[in-house]
Design a protein around this motif. Sequence first.
Motif, PDB file in Angstrom:
ATOM      1  N   THR A  75    -102.719 -13.299 -92.839  1.00 58.65           N
ATOM      2  CA  THR A  75    -103.068 -13.917 -91.564  1.00 58.65           C
ATOM      3  C   THR A  75    -102.569 -13.033 -90.433  1.00 58.65           C
ATOM      4  OG1 THR A  75    -101.028 -15.232 -91.492  1.00 58.65           O
ATOM      5  CG2 THR A  75    -102.981 -16.286 -92.450  1.00 58.65           C
ATOM      6  N   GLY A  76    -103.303 -13.059 -89.327  1.00 59.33           N
ATOM      7  CA  GLY A  76    -102.873 -12.436 -88.085  1.00 59.33           C
ATOM      8  C   GLY A  76    -102.939 -13.491 -87.005  1.00 59.33           C
ATOM      9  N   ARG A  77    -101.856 -13.723 -86.300  1.00 58.73           N
ATOM     10  CA  ARG A  77    -101.783 -14.820 -85.341  1.00 58.73           C
ATOM     11  C   ARG A  77    -101.421 -14.304 -83.962  1.00 58.73           C
ATOM     12  NH1 ARG A  77    -101.121 -20.363 -86.004  1.00 58.73           N
ATOM     13  NH2 ARG A  77    -100.835 -20.067 -88.257  1.00 58.73           N
ATOM     14  N   THR A  78    -102.012 -14.919 -82.945  1.00 55.15           N
ATOM     15  CA  THR A  78    -101.644 -14.655 -81.567  1.00 55.15           C
ATOM     16  C   THR A  78    -101.883 -15.913 -80.763  1.00 55.15           C
ATOM     17  OG1 THR A  78    -101.942 -13.088 -79.719  1.00 55.15           O
ATOM     18  CG2 THR A  78    -103.939 -13.837 -80.833  1.00 55.15           C
ATOM     19  N   GLY A  79    -101.248 -15.991 -79.605  1.00 47.72           N
ATOM     20  CA  GLY A  79    -101.458 -17.144 -78.741  1.00 47.72           C
ATOM     21  C   GLY A  79    -100.165 -17.806 -78.327  1.00 47.72           C
ATOM     22  N   THR A  80    -100.294 -18.728 -77.385  1.00 42.33           N
ATOM     23  CA  THR A  80     -99.138 -19.420 -76.829  1.00 42.33           C
ATOM     24  C   THR A  80     -98.713 -20.607 -77.672  1.00 42.33           C
ATOM     25  OG1 THR A  80    -100.565 -20.852 -75.484  1.00 42.33           O
ATOM     26  CG2 THR A  80     -99.854 -18.767 -74.502  1.00 42.33           C
ATOM     27  N   GLY A  81     -99.605 -21.083 -78.540  1.00 44.23           N
ATOM     28  CA  GLY A  81     -99.323 -22.292 -79.303  1.00 44.23           C
ATOM     29  C   GLY A  81     -99.469 -23.518 -78.418  1.00 44.23           C
ATOM     30  N   GLY A  82     -99.344 -24.684 -79.040  1.00 40.78           N
ATOM     31  CA  GLY A  82     -99.380 -25.912 -78.247  1.00 40.78           C
ATOM     32  C   GLY A  82    -100.744 -26.338 -77.773  1.00 40.78           C
ATOM     33  N   GLY A  83    -101.801 -25.758 -78.310  1.00 41.65           N
ATOM     34  CA  GLY A  83    -103.159 -26.122 -77.923  1.00 41.65           C
ATOM     35  C   GLY A  83    -104.069 -26.039 -79.125  1.00 41.65           C
TER      36      GLY A  83
END
Length: 403
Positions: A75-83
């Motif tokens: 997996t590759g993940r990015t982002g602020t989270g919480g949405g």
Amino acid sequence: MARDPEPPDPEAVYERVGREVAARADRLWEVSLALHSAPETAFEEREAARLLSGELEREGFRVERGVAGLPTAFTGRTGTGGGPCVALLLEYDALPLLGHACGHNLIAGAGLGAALAVRGALGGEVPGSLLAVGTPAEERGGGKAVEVEAGLFDGVDAALMFHPGVYDWVHAPLTASARVRVAFHGRAAHPTGNPTEGIDALGALIQLFNTLGVVERRFPSGSHVQGIITDGGRATNIVPEYAEGAFGLRGATTAALEELVEELHRCAAGVARATGTRVEVTRDGARYEHFRDNEVLSGRFARHLERAGIRLSEPVPGVYLGSSDIGNVSTRVPAIHPFVAIMGPDASDHTPEFAGAAAGPRGREVMLAAASALACTAVDVLLRPDVPGDAWACLRAKAEAGL
């Protein structure tokens, strides 16, 4: 008091997505051709996983390798989270002997391009979460099925991918499927010296094929059984004490598939009683569930793809195009799996000609168009508050209706 920044305008982000894909077009095609020129089969996709995860890592994704207990998954993940959370799915396994005759190199290139384009278009500030998922062994083994059971898609609001094909269809009519092995145990004997002492396991297996040939007349549309003999004995002058067959079963729905499996069990048990053999029926590998298209998301993908001049239509009723482990994902989270043609409808995938097309100019054109459309669909989920809720409502309605 500081005010929260206004969310980006999706229409403006669409334009930036187009520019991001165009800027990466040559590199995405290089990656796709690298996969095509060095095909790796199910669970052996070491170089493919290394290449794709490395591309994500270099562009700022937090990469985890060997997820779900699968060495060639990542997996590759990015982002602020919480949405909202969007997953872009990358397939990259090839077929034995035929290489990328299903075009998985294009699926990987499009998913990679979409993930990089979304992050680039949003300046690295992805609201919510953007997940690029490496899904090995679609052709045999069911990497996505394993990932689903491991909880990898928990919390995902949209799972997005496309598939190259010979039709331009907004979604894929994919059946449920399972592989089953049937083994008959008899007793060896000499066919002339002491024939009455023998119990012919191969004869029992052949009788099972004949029985299935009779009962298949009442199978519902979309259901069928295809079998081969994998062990039929060792010598012509010995009554076979052991025989084994491998059977592929498909049903238009997962429920229909399970009914078909039960039918096979009943037929095998009946043959065993009639022939005096002992029978074992076992599942072989993961079950692929039928695909549930999410019209909220697939409709948006189709509209975005029209910008590239490709118009998708509804599938021809009653036509099924195989099975895929994307079905297992689609029963848990909103998902899409449109077909976009790289050859005409008189052609077929799983052929050398299709493998050639997957490395040809139409393959490149479709890969890049799909990357942009996938990225814009992901933007819709991330930036349009109504889209995730509508997609989940669509999935729940289908589940309640048994579709």
